[in-house]
Design an enzyme around this catalytic site. Structure first.
Site, short mmCIF file in Angstrom:
data_model
loop_
_atom_site.label_atom_id
_atom_site.label_comp_id
_atom_site.label_asym_id
_atom_site.label_seq_id
_atom_site.Cartn_x
_atom_site.Cartn_y
_atom_site.Cartn_z
N ARG A 1 3.18 10.60 5.57
CA ARG A 1 2.06 11.51 5.84
C ARG A 1 2.60 12.90 6.11
O ARG A 1 3.60 13.07 6.82
CB ARG A 1 1.26 11.04 7.06
CG ARG A 1 0.23 9.96 6.76
CD ARG A 1 -0.90 10.48 5.87
NE ARG A 1 -1.88 9.48 5.50
CZ ARG A 1 -1.81 8.67 4.42
NH1 ARG A 1 -0.78 8.74 3.60
NH2 ARG A 1 -2.79 7.83 4.16
N GLU B 1 -3.37 19.03 1.82
CA GLU B 1 -3.35 18.53 0.44
C GLU B 1 -4.65 18.89 -0.26
O GLU B 1 -5.71 18.68 0.32
CB GLU B 1 -3.16 17.01 0.44
CG GLU B 1 -1.78 16.60 0.91
CD GLU B 1 -1.54 15.09 0.89
OE1 GLU B 1 -2.40 14.35 0.36
OE2 GLU B 1 -0.51 14.66 1.39
N HIS C 1 1.07 13.16 -3.90
CA HIS C 1 0.61 11.96 -3.18
C HIS C 1 0.45 10.78 -4.15
O HIS C 1 -0.64 10.22 -4.29
CB HIS C 1 -0.70 12.26 -2.45
CG HIS C 1 -0.97 11.33 -1.30
ND1 HIS C 1 -1.60 11.72 -0.16
CD2 HIS C 1 -0.72 10.00 -1.14
CE1 HIS C 1 -1.73 10.69 0.67
NE2 HIS C 1 -1.19 9.63 0.08
#
Ligand SMILES: NC(=O)c1ccc[n+]([C@@H]2O[C@H](COP(=O)([O-])OP(=O)(O)OC[C@H]3O[C@@H](n4cnc5c(N)ncnc54)[C@H](O)[C@@H]3O)[C@@H](O)[C@H]2O)c1
Ligand SMILES: O=C(O)[C@H](O)COP(=O)(O)O
Length: 523
Positions: free
Chosen positions: A228, A257, A275
Site C-alpha cells: 500500500r 493513485e 497497482h
C-alpha cells in the site's frame, strides 16, 4: 428480484453465477454513470470505487458490499456496519499473483529490465550501462510475513537468497515452519540488501520506512512496495534517492493513485507499475468467483464465510450479547497494546450471567480486537478464529467453576513469548464496562479513549512525579487509578488522558526512578 451493481472491472467469467441467475439483474457501470442507485441490493468493487458513507446513504436498499480483492481501505467498513450492510472480500484469491508481481519487480529492478527495454527500442545498444546485480546470496528483508510475505519468502529461498523477516506478530514456530530468520526491524534495516514491504497500511505502518529508518539501511539498498502506498514515505524516499543512498526502487502502489506530479516518477532508478499486483487472469477469476459465490449465498439467505464486519446473529441474541461483545473487543485491544510481542495462547473464562450467552461470539470479538491491532483491517468476529489459527495462536474458553462475587465477569490470560498478561472485566447495566483487575492488581476503570498504563514501585512521590512530568508537557489527567498487592512492592497506575503521549515523553518517564513499564493505550 435482486439488483447487483458491478462498479469496477471484475471478471465476467468469475461473476457467471450472478450473471446467469434468473433472480438477479446485474448492471455493470461506474457509480457516477448509474441513474438510480436506490434499487441495488449489492455493489461489487475492486480498489477503484470508493464506497463512502455518502454512497452507502444513496443506496438505501444496499445489503452487501463485495470486494473482489483483499484491501478494504476503499470501503468505509464502519459506516457499512452502522448501516447494517455486510462487507465481504476475497482474501486469498490474489496472494500468489501479488507475490509473483513483487518478484518480477525485484528482478526487473536489479537487472534494469524496463530501462534496457526502452533503450533498445529507441535504437540504442548500451550493454555496459545495464550491469545488473544477482539475487543469489543476497539478504532479502521482508517486512510483514502474512499471506503475501510468506509466498515471497518461499520464492526467495528458491533463488538462493537469505531471508530476514520483521513481523512483530510472528511466532518463532511459524518463522521456523516457513524457514525464515525472524529479527528486529533495526537488524533487518542494517543487514538487508533488498527490502520489500507486505503489511497493511495502518497508523503504525504509515511511513514505516521514513527518514529515520531509511538512514539505518545499507548504502545502495533496493526497496520495493507492492502493498500500500505510504508504507514507504514518498518524500523521504526522494531525499534518499537524491543523495544516492537508495540505489533503486520498485513501486506498484502510491500515496495518491493515480500518482499526480509525483517526483518519484522522474527518476530512472525508480520502476513503477499501476497497482498491478492482483492483475492476472487467475487472480481476477479467483476473486470474482469467490465474491460471486458469497453474494449469491447471502442474497439467498444463507450464511457467508468471508464477511469482514457483521457476525450472523439474530436481532434478539445480538441485543443481549452486545454489551459483552463491545467490552470484549476493547479488552482485546487493551491486551494487544499492553503486550507488543508474539502470543501463543489465550484463555478466556466466563463467569456468571455472561456464561449463559453465546460466548463463542464474545470470544471472537475479543480475538478480533486483539488481532486488529496487529493484522490488516479485515479481521473481525467472523474471521478472527481462522486468523488466530493461521498466526499460531491457540485460544480456548471456559466457564468458571468458582464465583468472584461479580454478577458477570470475563477473565483473560494471554501468554506471550516473554511475558503474560491477565485482565478481568465486568459489565454493569446502566453504568458500563469496568476493568477490575490487571495482572493480579485490583483496579477499577472505564476502558475508553487515551490511557496510560504504568507499572512502578509503590513508593511515596512516584505518582506525584508522574503527574508533574505530564503537567510540564501540558497533558491533562482526566482520571487516575492505582492498584497494588502489598505496600512497597510493585504497583500499577492507569491514567486516562486528554491526549496521547509522544514516544519521547514515554522514554523520559521510563528513565525516572521506580518506573518499570509505560505504555500508551488507545481504545
Ligand atoms: N499490489 C496489490 O495489488 C496488492 C494485492 C493484494 C494485497 N495487497 C496488499 O498487500 C499487503 C499484504 O497483504 P496480505 O494479504 O499479505 O495481508 P496479511 O494480513 O496476510 O499480512 C500482513 C502482515 O503484516 C504484519 N504486520 C502488521 N503490522 C506490522 C508492522 N507494524 N510491522 C511489520 N509487520 C506488520 C501482520 O502481522 C501480517 O503478518 C496489504 O497491504 C494488502 O492490501 C496489494
Ligand atoms: O487489496 C487488493 O486486493 C489489491 O490491492 C488489488 O486491488 P485491485 O483489485 O484494485 O487490483
Amino acid at each position: 428480484m435482486f439488483h447487483v451493481l458491478v462498479a469496477d472491472s471484475i471478471s465476467s467469467v468469475g461473476l457467471a453465477p450472478i450473471l446467469e441467475s434468473e433472480d438477479i439483474t446485474v448492471v455493470q457501470k461506474k457509480v457516477d454513470e448509474v441513474e438510480d442507485l436506490t434499487v441495488f441490493d449489492a455493489i461489487l468493487v475492486r480498489s477503484a470505487t470508493k464506497v463512502t458513507e455518502d454512497l452507502i446513504k444513496q443506496m438505501p436498499n444496499l445489503k452487501i458490499i463485495g470486494r473482489a480483492g483483499v484491501g478494504v481501505d476503499n470501503i468505509d467498513v464502519e459506516a457499512a456496519t452502522r448501516h447494517g450492510v455486510v462487507v465481504i472480500n476475497a482474501p486469498n484469491g490474489n496472494t500468489v499473483s501479488t507475490a509473483e508481481h513483487t518478484f518480477a519487480m525485484m528482478m526487473a529492478l536489479l537487472r534494469h529490465i524496463p530501462q534496457a527495454n526502452a533503450s533498445v527500442k529507441s535504437g540504442e545498444w548500451k550493454r555496459s550501462q545495464y550491469l545488473g546485480t544477482e539475487l543469489y546470496n543476497k539478504q532479502l528483508g521482508i517486512i510483514g510475513l502474512g499471506r503475501i510475505g510468506s509466498e515471497i519468502a518461499k520464492r526467495a529461498k528458491a533463488f538462493g537468497m537469505n531471508v530476514l523477516v520483521f513481523d512483530p506478530f510472528l511466532t518463532k514456530e511459524r518463522a521456523k515452519k516457513i524457514g525464515v530468520n525472524s529479527c528486529t526491524l533495526d537488524e533487518l534495516l542494517q543487514e538487508a540488501d533488498i527490502i520489500t514491504v507486505h503489511t497493511p497500511l495502518t497508523k503504525e505502518t504509515k511511513g514505516l520506512l521514513g527518514r529515520d529508518n531509511l538512514a539505518k539501511t545499507k548504502q545502495g539498498v533496493y526497496l520495493l512496495n507492492c502493498a500500500r502506498g505510504g508504507i514507504i514515505d514518498e518524500e523521504a524516499l526522494v531525499e534518499y534517492l537524491e543523495n544516492g543512498h537508495v540505489k533503486g526502487v520498485a513501486l506498484d502502489v502510491f500515496e495518491v493513485e493515480p500518482p499526480k506530479n509525483n517526483k518519484l516518477l522522474t527518476y530512472d532508478q525508480v520502476i513503477v507499475t499501476p497497482h498491478l499486483g492482483a492483475s492476472t487472469k487467475e487472480a481476477q477469476l479467483s476473486v470474482a468467483s469467490q465474491v460471486a459465490e458469497e453474494v449469491l449465498k447471502f442474497l439467498n439467505g444463507k450464511p457467508v464465510s468471508s464477511s469482514i464486519n457483521l457476525p450472523t446473529l439474530t436481532k434478539e441474541v445480538y441485543e443481549k450479547i452486545q454489551p459483552f461483545y463491545k467490552m470484549a473487543k476493547k479488552i482485546g485491544k487493551l491486551a494487544s497494546q499492553c503486550m507488543k510481542e508474539p502470543v501463543s495462547d489465550i484463555e478466556i473464562v466466563y463467569e456468571g450471567s455472561v456464561s449463559e450467552l453465546e460466548t463463542s461470539f464474545i470470544t471472537k470479538s475479543f480475538l478480533s480486537g486483539f488481532l486488529s491491532e496487529r493484522i490488516a483491517s479485515t479481521v473481525n468476529e467472523v474471521n478472527a478464529g481462522i486468523i488466530a489459527g493461521e498466526r499460531g495462536i491457540n485460544y480456548s474458553e471456559k466457564i468458571a467453576t468458582n464465583r468472584s462475587g461479580y454478577e458477570n465477569c470475563i477473565s483473560i490470560l494471554v501468554d506471550g513469548e516473554s511475558s503474560s498478561f491477565r485482565v478481568k472485566a465486568t459489565y454493569i447495566p446502566h453504568y458500563g464496562e469496568r476493568i477490575i483487575e490487571i495482572n493480579g492488581y485490583d483496579i477499577d476503570f472505564y476502558p475508553t479513549g487515551e490511557l496510560l498504563y504504568i507499572q512502578h514501585i509503590d513508593k511515596p512521590g512516584v505518582i506525584g512525579r508522574v503527574g508533574n512530568k505530564l503537567g510540564e508537557h501540558q497533558i491533562n489527567i482526566a482520571t487516575m487509578q492505582v492498584g497494588r498487592k502489598e505496600a512497597g512492592g510493585e504497583a500499577i497506575m492507569m491514567l486516562s488522558l486528554d491526549k496521547p503521549l509522544e514516544q519521547a515523553l514515554i522514554d523520559d518517564l521510563l528513565t525516572m526512578d521506580d518506573i518499570v513499564f509505560v505504555r500508551n493505550i488507545h481504545l
